[in-house]
Design a protein around this motif. Structure first.
Motif, short mmCIF file in Angstrom:
data_model
loop_
_atom_site.label_atom_id
_atom_site.label_comp_id
_atom_site.label_asym_id
_atom_site.label_seq_id
_atom_site.Cartn_x
_atom_site.Cartn_y
_atom_site.Cartn_z
N GLU A 169 47.66 31.72 35.47
CA GLU A 169 46.34 32.13 35.94
C GLU A 169 46.44 33.25 36.97
O GLU A 169 45.64 34.19 36.98
N ALA A 170 47.45 33.16 37.86
CA ALA A 170 47.64 34.21 38.87
C ALA A 170 47.99 35.52 38.20
O ALA A 170 47.47 36.58 38.57
N GLN A 171 48.88 35.48 37.19
CA GLN A 171 49.26 36.70 36.50
C GLN A 171 48.08 37.31 35.74
O GLN A 171 47.94 38.53 35.67
N GLU A 172 47.25 36.44 35.17
CA GLU A 172 46.05 36.94 34.47
C GLU A 172 45.10 37.62 35.46
O GLU A 172 44.51 38.65 35.15
N GLY A 173 44.96 37.03 36.66
CA GLY A 173 44.11 37.63 37.69
C GLY A 173 44.64 38.97 38.15
O GLY A 173 43.89 39.94 38.32
N GLN A 197 45.20 36.73 45.35
CA GLN A 197 45.10 35.47 46.07
C GLN A 197 43.93 35.48 47.05
O GLN A 197 43.16 34.52 47.14
N VAL A 198 43.80 36.59 47.79
CA VAL A 198 42.73 36.71 48.79
C VAL A 198 41.36 36.67 48.11
O VAL A 198 40.43 36.02 48.60
N SER A 199 41.24 37.33 46.98
CA SER A 199 39.95 37.38 46.27
C SER A 199 39.47 36.00 45.87
O SER A 199 38.28 35.69 45.95
N ILE A 200 40.40 35.13 45.46
CA ILE A 200 40.05 33.80 44.99
C ILE A 200 39.89 32.81 46.14
O ILE A 200 39.03 31.92 46.11
N ARG A 201 40.69 32.97 47.19
CA ARG A 201 40.74 31.96 48.25
C ARG A 201 39.85 32.27 49.45
O ARG A 201 39.67 31.41 50.30
N SER A 202 39.35 33.48 49.56
CA SER A 202 38.63 33.86 50.77
C SER A 202 37.32 34.57 50.44
O SER A 202 37.21 35.26 49.42
N SER A 203 36.35 34.38 51.32
CA SER A 203 35.08 35.10 51.20
C SER A 203 34.90 36.04 52.39
O SER A 203 33.81 36.53 52.64
N ALA A 204 35.99 36.26 53.14
CA ALA A 204 35.95 37.16 54.29
C ALA A 204 35.90 38.61 53.83
O ALA A 204 36.23 38.92 52.69
N LYS A 227 36.03 37.15 40.72
CA LYS A 227 35.39 36.06 41.47
C LYS A 227 34.29 35.41 40.62
O LYS A 227 34.10 34.19 40.67
N LYS A 228 33.60 36.21 39.84
CA LYS A 228 32.55 35.68 38.98
C LYS A 228 33.13 34.79 37.88
O LYS A 228 32.60 33.72 37.59
N GLN A 229 34.25 35.22 37.31
CA GLN A 229 34.91 34.42 36.27
C GLN A 229 35.35 33.06 36.81
O GLN A 229 35.29 32.05 36.11
N ARG A 230 35.82 33.06 38.07
CA ARG A 230 36.34 31.83 38.66
C ARG A 230 35.23 31.01 39.36
O ARG A 230 35.52 30.03 40.04
N GLY A 231 33.98 31.43 39.22
CA GLY A 231 32.87 30.68 39.81
C GLY A 231 32.75 30.84 41.31
O GLY A 231 32.15 30.00 41.98
N GLN A 232 33.28 31.94 41.86
CA GLN A 232 33.25 32.17 43.30
C GLN A 232 31.93 32.76 43.77
O GLN A 232 31.55 32.60 44.92
N VAL A 233 31.24 33.49 42.90
CA VAL A 233 29.95 34.10 43.25
C VAL A 233 28.96 33.83 42.13
O VAL A 233 29.33 33.73 40.96
#
Length: 519
Positions: A169-173, A197-204, A227-233
């Motif tokens: 999943e990390a490599q795909e991202g 990693q930052v894109s997925i784990r942080s909203s800063a 982020k949209k694919q992973r449900g972050q936004v």
């Protein structure tokens, strides 16, 4: 080896009445002791102080079932069983008081009973090895009051599929952020790997720096889509170039306005920050914002509230900020043109994107990417013939190719050649014409340079000594990048993204010189 079970009293599941009927119903803590294939030598029952009566009844039933079992009661007294911090603190204190001996005992942590908060805390304490054991999950069954029993081993080294899935999943991202381009530049690849990693784990806030055309806007879009694919936004991507915002228009565009806030404000306006609610706001060229807008933006980032222009009421917006700039914001702060507190807030995650000249090993992959994009747009395939490809690559890697606008120059160049390619093939004739076009365009920006010797004669001895050595290295180097690596051999290793060519070019321009003339 002794089997020791640690469990929390279930105020509902373990309480099946006080009469004899309770013996005919599944009670998780009691049911564990009924499995012949899972002998239990000791049971540690954790219960709340308010549950002393039920705990006593449960322990008596355990003793009746297994007369030789060792039983221990441990009392907790958290005021709120749903307060994660309080529950974890008391259960952590329990683990500190125990004398675990994994060499002599097998420990099992029962996570079927207790509140969800308590179950999570026990899981975390076991996963972190405060309790050196395995998890125990039970459930009712039609087979009898003993129910079903399942042991869960948290040794993740046994779960290669889980580990490989996370890695995949990390490599795909990472590949997605790079638009699928197989880049070779080590510094750029390292930057993108961390940014994934930052894109997925942080909203800063994230700050993207680098020269014009380095790909800041495209990367911001990719971050949003990831982020949209992973449900972050759940909101949308809102983009604005701050260089286009001036005066009342800047305030209105960013924060909105009420009707009649200024001359011409005939209707109310929502504003870009409000439009980015639950989504992502990309402010390109953030260094061009006025100080007043910067102050309001800082509050909007920190408190998620702001006041529309002309209004006396606050509004809110929960957005993530990505800022882009090709300016040195620290210098802007020193010049009094950028707020230091805003820079401190957006400088948590900063990534400097190198220009094309500093990523020449990625040139071929980006050429293929541009050809694929053109093919998708026009509906038919376009490619180089072998000789034309070699001719173009030789020029693209040479000192004559300055790639002044970076990837925008490359996009324009490939688009022109592909559009003029008869039969979908770019030939040597097409490449020759394109090289002439690029050299003319880039040459139009260059000023006539004075001879180097004249420059040396007109400066102080202090500068002359340094410049003379720089000129010697430049004349001995095959490219601007090679000269930069030689001259900045120490400092380049201390920077997240080396920009040796740019640093050397700026230094030479200070004296009205260019590497091409020296070479």
């Amino acid at each position: 080896m002794n089997n020791i079970v640690i469990g929390i009293l279930g105020s509902r599941l373990d309480h099946q009445g006080l009469g004899k009927r309770r013996h005919s119903r599944w009670r998780p803590s009691i049911g564990i002791l009924m499995h012949p294939a899972f002998p239990v030598d000791e049971f540690v029952l954790i219960h709340h102080a308010d549950e002393a009566e039920l705990a006593g009844l449960t322990l008596r039933d355990m003793r009746e079932l297994l007369p030789n079992i060792r039983l221990t009661a441990y009392v907790v007294d958290y005021a709120n069983p749903w307060d994660f911090g309080e529950v974890y603190s008391q259960l952590h204190a329990f683990t500190r008081q125990q004398r675990f001996d994994p060499e002599q005992n097998n420990y099992y942590v029962h996570i079927t009973t207790g509140t969800h908060v308590a179950q999570i805390c026990l899981f975390l304490l076991t996963e972190a090895n405060y309790i050196p054991g395995k998890l125990l999950q039970t459930s009712p069954s039609e087979e009898g009051v003993q129910g079903k029993l399942q042991v869960i081993d948290l040794d993740l080294s046994r779960y290669d599929q889980i580990a490989s899935r996370f890695a995949r999943e990390a490599q795909e991202g990472i590949a997605y952020l790079k638009s699928g381009i197989e880049t070779r530049n080590a510094a750029f690849n390292s930057l993108i790997a961390q940014l994934e990693q930052v894109s997925i784990r942080s909203s800063a806030p994230i700050l993207l720096t680098g020269p014009t055309g380095a790909g800041k806007s495209r990367l911001a879009k990719r971050i949003f889509e990831l982020k949209k694919q992973r449900g972050q936004v759940s909101g949308k991507l809102v983009e604005v170039n701050c260089a286009t915002l001036r005066g009342d228009n800047a305030m209105s565009a960013l924060f909105g306005h009420v009707k009649g806030a200024f001359t011409g404000a005939l209707t109310a306006r929502t504003g870009l920050l409000r439009e980015a609610d639950k989504g992502l706001l990309f402010l390109d060229e953030i260094g061009e914002l006025g100080l007043d807008e910067q102050a309001m933006l800082l509050r909007a980032i920190e408190d998620k509230v702001f006041t529309p222009f002309g209004s006396d009421r606050e509004t809110s917006s929960d957005f993530q900020l990505i800022a882009g700039t090709n300016r040195d914001l620290f210098q802007r702060v020193r010049d009094g043109k950028f707020r230091e507190d805003l820079l401190a807030r957006i400088n948590l995650w900063t990534y400097e994107l190198p220009g094309l000249q500093h990523r020449l090993e990625d040139l071929e992959a980006n050429i293929e990417y541009e050809l694929q994009q053109f093919t998708r747009k026009v509906g038919h395939k376009v490619s180089f013939n072998k000789a034309a490809r070699e001719q173009y690559l030789a020029f693209a890697h040479s000192p004559r190719a300055t790639w002044r606008a970076n990837f925008r120059d490359l996009n324009s160049s490939i688009t022109r050649m592909a559009t003029l390619a008869n039969g979908g093939r770019i030939t040597e004739e097409g490449v020759t014409g394109e090289i002439q076009r690029l050299r003319y365009d880039w040459g139009s920006f260059q000023q006539e340079m004075p001879p180097a010797d004249e420059v040396l004669e007109g400066i102080d001895h202090f500068d002359r000594v340094q410049l003379a050595e720089v000129l010697r290295v430049c004349r001995a180097s095959k490219s601007l990048a090679e000269a930069g690596r030689t001259l900045f051999n120490i400092s380049r290793t201390q920077r997240a993204s080396s920009n040796d060519s740019h640093r050397l070019r700026v230094y030479l321009q200070k004296f009205g010189l260019s590497f091409a003339d020296l070479a």
